[in-house]
Design a protein around this motif. Structure first.
Motif, PDB file in Angstrom:
ATOM      1  N   LEU A 275       1.204  -1.096  -0.342  1.00 37.88           N
ATOM      2  CA  LEU A 275      -0.054   0.581   0.295  1.00 37.88           C
ATOM      3  C   LEU A 275       0.927   1.386   0.108  1.00 37.88           C
ATOM      4  CD1 LEU A 275      -2.509  -1.427   2.417  1.00 37.88           C
ATOM      5  CD2 LEU A 275      -3.551  -1.016  -0.229  1.00 37.88           C
ATOM      6  N   ALA A 276       1.906   1.325   0.234  1.00 44.62           N
ATOM      7  CA  ALA A 276       3.034   2.323   0.603  1.00 44.62           C
ATOM      8  C   ALA A 276       4.567   1.711  -0.223  1.00 44.62           C
ATOM      9  CB  ALA A 276       2.727   2.902   1.479  1.00 44.62           C
ATOM     10  N   THR A 277       5.243   2.724  -0.638  1.00 43.88           N
ATOM     11  CA  THR A 277       6.327   2.056  -0.355  1.00 43.88           C
ATOM     12  C   THR A 277       7.865   2.971  -0.090  1.00 43.88           C
ATOM     13  OG1 THR A 277       7.014   3.899  -2.337  1.00 43.88           O
ATOM     14  CG2 THR A 277       6.352   1.591  -3.686  1.00 43.88           C
ATOM     15  N   GLU A 278       7.093   3.494   0.821  1.00 39.60           N
ATOM     16  CA  GLU A 278       8.080   4.877   1.502  1.00 39.60           C
ATOM     17  C   GLU A 278       7.063   4.796   2.709  1.00 39.60           C
ATOM     18  OE1 GLU A 278       9.912   8.648  -0.642  1.00 39.60           O
ATOM     19  OE2 GLU A 278       9.767   6.912  -2.072  1.00 39.60           O
ATOM     20  N   ILE A 279       7.673   5.317   4.221  1.00 41.90           N
ATOM     21  CA  ILE A 279       7.148   6.164   5.056  1.00 41.90           C
ATOM     22  C   ILE A 279       7.939   7.469   5.693  1.00 41.90           C
ATOM     23  CG2 ILE A 279       6.327   5.596   7.331  1.00 41.90           C
ATOM     24  CD1 ILE A 279       4.370   3.940   5.149  1.00 41.90           C
ATOM     25  N   HIS A 280       7.589   8.393   5.822  1.00 40.81           N
ATOM     26  CA  HIS A 280       8.302   9.579   6.295  1.00 40.81           C
ATOM     27  C   HIS A 280       7.643   9.652   7.801  1.00 40.81           C
ATOM     28  CE1 HIS A 280      10.551  11.014   2.443  1.00 40.81           C
ATOM     29  NE2 HIS A 280       9.810   9.723   2.407  1.00 40.81           N
ATOM     30  N   PHE A 281       8.314   9.664   8.614  1.00 39.95           N
ATOM     31  CA  PHE A 281       7.649   9.916   9.797  1.00 39.95           C
ATOM     32  C   PHE A 281       8.708  11.265  10.221  1.00 39.95           C
ATOM     33  CE2 PHE A 281       8.934   5.147   9.400  1.00 39.95           C
ATOM     34  CZ  PHE A 281       7.117   4.969  10.398  1.00 39.95           C
ATOM     35  N   HIS A 282       7.201  12.327  11.011  1.00 39.30           N
ATOM     36  CA  HIS A 282       7.718  13.308  11.482  1.00 39.30           C
ATOM     37  C   HIS A 282       7.834  13.338  13.096  1.00 39.30           C
ATOM     38  CE1 HIS A 282       7.805  15.046   7.252  1.00 39.30           C
ATOM     39  NE2 HIS A 282       6.762  13.953   7.208  1.00 39.30           N
ATOM     40  N   GLY A 283       8.265  13.950  13.794  1.00 39.96           N
ATOM     41  CA  GLY A 283       8.549  13.592  15.158  1.00 39.96           C
ATOM     42  C   GLY A 283       8.807  15.124  15.614  1.00 39.96           C
ATOM     43  N   LYS A 284       9.011  15.712  16.763  1.00 40.70           N
ATOM     44  CA  LYS A 284       9.548  16.924  17.599  1.00 40.70           C
ATOM     45  C   LYS A 284      10.926  17.436  17.671  1.00 40.70           C
ATOM     46  CE  LYS A 284       4.639  17.282  18.126  1.00 40.70           C
ATOM     47  NZ  LYS A 284       4.511  16.602  17.416  1.00 40.70           N
ATOM     48  N   ASN A 285      11.125  18.243  17.558  1.00 37.29           N
ATOM     49  CA  ASN A 285      12.787  18.264  17.513  1.00 37.29           C
ATOM     50  C   ASN A 285      12.816  18.743  19.148  1.00 37.29           C
ATOM     51  OD1 ASN A 285      11.527  21.346  16.859  1.00 37.29           O
ATOM     52  ND2 ASN A 285      13.482  21.880  16.391  1.00 37.29           N
ATOM     53  N   ILE A 286      11.896  18.927  20.096  1.00 37.49           N
ATOM     54  CA  ILE A 286      12.822  19.016  21.161  1.00 37.49           C
ATOM     55  C   ILE A 286      11.683  18.342  22.335  1.00 37.49           C
ATOM     56  CG2 ILE A 286      13.756  21.309  21.702  1.00 37.49           C
ATOM     57  CD1 ILE A 286      11.559  22.721  21.899  1.00 37.49           C
ATOM     58  N   PRO A 287      11.805  17.979  23.519  1.00 40.33           N
ATOM     59  CA  PRO A 287      10.256  17.868  24.730  1.00 40.33           C
ATOM     60  C   PRO A 287       9.534  18.416  24.214  1.00 40.33           C
ATOM     61  CG  PRO A 287      13.054  17.117  25.073  1.00 40.33           C
ATOM     62  CD  PRO A 287      12.957  18.074  24.025  1.00 40.33           C
ATOM     63  N   TRP A 288       8.570  17.957  24.173  1.00 43.50           N
ATOM     64  CA  TRP A 288       6.462  18.282  23.746  1.00 43.50           C
ATOM     65  C   TRP A 288       5.699  18.062  24.577  1.00 43.50           C
ATOM     66  CZ3 TRP A 288       7.935  23.477  22.565  1.00 43.50           C
ATOM     67  CH2 TRP A 288       6.010  23.576  21.792  1.00 43.50           C
ATOM     68  N   PHE A 289       5.228  18.759  25.221  1.00 45.43           N
ATOM     69  CA  PHE A 289       4.408  18.369  25.375  1.00 45.43           C
ATOM     70  C   PHE A 289       3.965  16.856  26.241  1.00 45.43           C
ATOM     71  CE2 PHE A 289       2.441  21.696  23.463  1.00 45.43           C
ATOM     72  CZ  PHE A 289       0.821  21.447  23.300  1.00 45.43           C
ATOM     73  N   PRO A 335      11.242  21.699  12.948  1.00 45.47           N
ATOM     74  CA  PRO A 335      11.506  23.102  13.523  1.00 45.47           C
ATOM     75  C   PRO A 335       9.551  23.873  14.217  1.00 45.47           C
ATOM     76  CG  PRO A 335      13.763  23.623  13.310  1.00 45.47           C
ATOM     77  CD  PRO A 335      12.410  23.086  12.367  1.00 45.47           C
ATOM     78  N   PHE A 336       9.039  23.814  12.358  1.00 46.90           N
ATOM     79  CA  PHE A 336       7.834  23.693  12.849  1.00 46.90           C
ATOM     80  C   PHE A 336       6.657  23.700  14.291  1.00 46.90           C
ATOM     81  CE2 PHE A 336       3.237  24.050  10.956  1.00 46.90           C
ATOM     82  CZ  PHE A 336       3.461  25.502  10.791  1.00 46.90           C
ATOM     83  N   TRP A 337       7.071  21.796  14.265  1.00 49.91           N
ATOM     84  CA  TRP A 337       5.944  21.021  14.633  1.00 49.91           C
ATOM     85  C   TRP A 337       5.376  21.521  15.795  1.00 49.91           C
ATOM     86  CZ3 TRP A 337       2.975  19.344  11.442  1.00 49.91           C
ATOM     87  CH2 TRP A 337       4.066  18.346   9.645  1.00 49.91           C
ATOM     88  N   THR A 338       7.222  22.502  16.431  1.00 55.12           N
ATOM     89  CA  THR A 338       6.861  22.961  17.744  1.00 55.12           C
ATOM     90  C   THR A 338       7.021  24.317  17.981  1.00 55.12           C
ATOM     91  OG1 THR A 338       9.491  22.736  18.086  1.00 55.12           O
ATOM     92  CG2 THR A 338       8.009  21.054  18.782  1.00 55.12           C
ATOM     93  N   LEU A 339       6.124  24.851  17.163  1.00 52.15           N
ATOM     94  CA  LEU A 339       5.853  26.354  17.330  1.00 52.15           C
ATOM     95  C   LEU A 339       4.118  26.481  17.081  1.00 52.15           C
ATOM     96  CD1 LEU A 339       7.494  28.522  13.838  1.00 52.15           C
ATOM     97  CD2 LEU A 339       8.677  28.265  16.306  1.00 52.15           C
TER      98      LEU A 339
END
Length: 443
Positions: A275-289, A335-339
């Motif tokens: 169903l997919a050939t590649e997976i891209h994970f997006h996490g936080k760049n600093i400890p968060w929530f 860094p946008f994920w922790t703005l």
């Protein structure tokens, strides 16, 4: 006529969930962060000598000041740590000042809840950054580790499940493949209940078999667009050819611990099923929530799986680490994920990230904070469409898997929200209910 953009959720509305969060839950999280630093005093002494102890004292002093500012509704102040995102944070504060108008300054109980909650975690990070040599210490790591270890039985079960599927996936017909997809998608959805920022760092790990309770949980999924998601992926698989040989899925991660394992299992299934050939994970760049996944948490999880004395877990750890090395799994931590921005600001504030997401065949957003940022954390009517509440955020087809832990929800049927409130007054905030909502740029 388009519905107007409503006010942001805020602690200025006394008695609201935002008010109770800022008044009670955030101070408790800060207090526990301070206590964690204090308990690690001798570790800092062992690793860094007196310099480490002094850094611990100074960090506690800054966090104690932050706690006082929060409790007494002091004005929000600019950041001073000169990191890559400091200027963006301070510009955001200036814009909040303009929006408030007059002489009143943004403060903890008068500003948008989304902003001040994100700001608290950024200030915790600042306090550590200003005090080397303990700058890399994660005050929330203990809780994340405990969540992982307390969920061992459930982790073993789903790791065993994906190992068994790996052996038999080629023998599954389309109907059976869809059935397994629906099952693992729901496991990933309900894994989102394991959220330490909502439980104020109290344990809420997964102890029961996540595969056994899916049927009983199904009535609590208020919006279920899973058929649209299946169609996107199945159609991509059918039409794949030499011109479009790849199918990319992006997963915007939420919590470490058990939920991260459910996301990794889902990612593995998407690959082995074609169903997919590649997976891209997006996490936080600093400890968060409290419990959000960072790259450190991601790597730690793979190491723990590899080292486990259960074959199913260790095989998953080895395979998933190989997936990273081979490039079929890719990890990003923009860094946008922790703005504090709503996601409708992404194209302007983080154009490279937006362009990256546009490459995706399907984006899977996980969790309550991502839902708040998708919808702007505003006082939307329940029946406002999801597409409208996104306010122009449409990089690619995407879905959100979320258990409800804050008082924002859109896309419900007329009367549905009122019926829920009549039977369960806290239905929006206790993680009992969930949504699988889908949107595409063409909607």
């Amino acid at each position: 006529m388009a519905a107007p953009v409503p006010q942001s959720l805020s602690a200025k509305f006394v008695g609201s969930f935002a008010y109770l969060t800022v008044k009670d839950r955030l101070p408790l999280i800060l207090t526990r962060a301070i206590d964690t630093l204090h308990r690690h005093k001798y570790l800092f002494l062992e690793h860094h000598g007196e310099e480490g102890v002094e850094a611990e004292k100074q960090t506690i002093s800054l966090l104690s000041k932050l706690l006082n500012e929060l409790k007494t509704d002091k004005p929000v102040i600019p950041l001073t740590d000169k990191l890559c995102d400091t200027e963006q944070w301070n510009q955001y504060l200036e814009r909040q000042q303009v929006l408030m108008g007059g002489d009143e300054k943004p403060s903890w109980f008068k500003s948008p809840w989304l902003y001040v909650e994100c700001y608290m975690y950024r200030r915790i990070h600042e306090a550590l950054q200003l005090n080397p040599p303990i700058s890399s210490f994660d005050v929330f790591s203990e809780g994340k580790f405990k969540s992982f270890f307390d969920s061992q039985k459930a982790i073993i079960l789903i790791c065993t499940c994906i190992q068994d599927l790996s052996k038999n996936v080629e023998n599954l017909d389309d109907g059976q493949l869809k059935e397994e997809f629906l099952k693992l998608f729901q496991v990933s959805l309900w894994g989102n209940r394991c959220d330490l920022s909502i439980s104020s760092s109290e344990d809420n790990s997964q102890t029961s078999n996540p595969l056994d309770c899916l049927d009983s949980l199904k009535p609590f999924i208020l919006i279920d667009d899973i058929e649209s998601i299946w169609s996107i992926l199945a159609n991509s698989k059918r039409t794949r050819n030499d011109t479009t040989p790849k199918a990319r899925v992006d997963i915007i991660l939420d919590n470490a611990g058990f939920e991260l394992i459910t996301d990794l299992v889902l990612a593995d299934f998407l690959l082995i099923s074609g169903l997919a050939t590649e997976i891209h994970f997006h996490g936080k760049n600093i400890p968060w929530f409290v419990s959000d996944s960072t790259y450190t948490d991601f790597k730690w999880t793979l190491r723990q799986l590899k080292a486990a004395n259960h074959m199913g877990m260790s095989k998953c750890g080895v395979k998933w680490e190989d997936s990273i090395k081979s490039g079929v799994w890719v990890y990003h931590d923009d860094p946008f994920w922790t703005l504090p921005h709503e996601f409708c600001d992404m194209q302007q504030e983080a154009p490279n990230l937006y362009a990256e997401l546009q490459k995706s065949n399907l984006i899977i957003f996980k969790g309550d904070l991502n839902y708040r940022k998708l919808t702007g954390d505003r006082q939307w009517e329940f029946t406002v469409s999801f597409h409208h509440a996104l306010r122009g955020f449409h990089p690619a087809p995407f879905c959100i898997l979320r258990t409800l832990k804050s008082d924002v929800q859109v896309g419900l049927k007329p009367g549905q929200g009122e019926e829920l409130k009549a039977t369960d007054v806290d239905w929006m905030t206790i993680g009992k209910y969930a949504v699988i909502q889908f949107d595409t740029p063409s909607m």
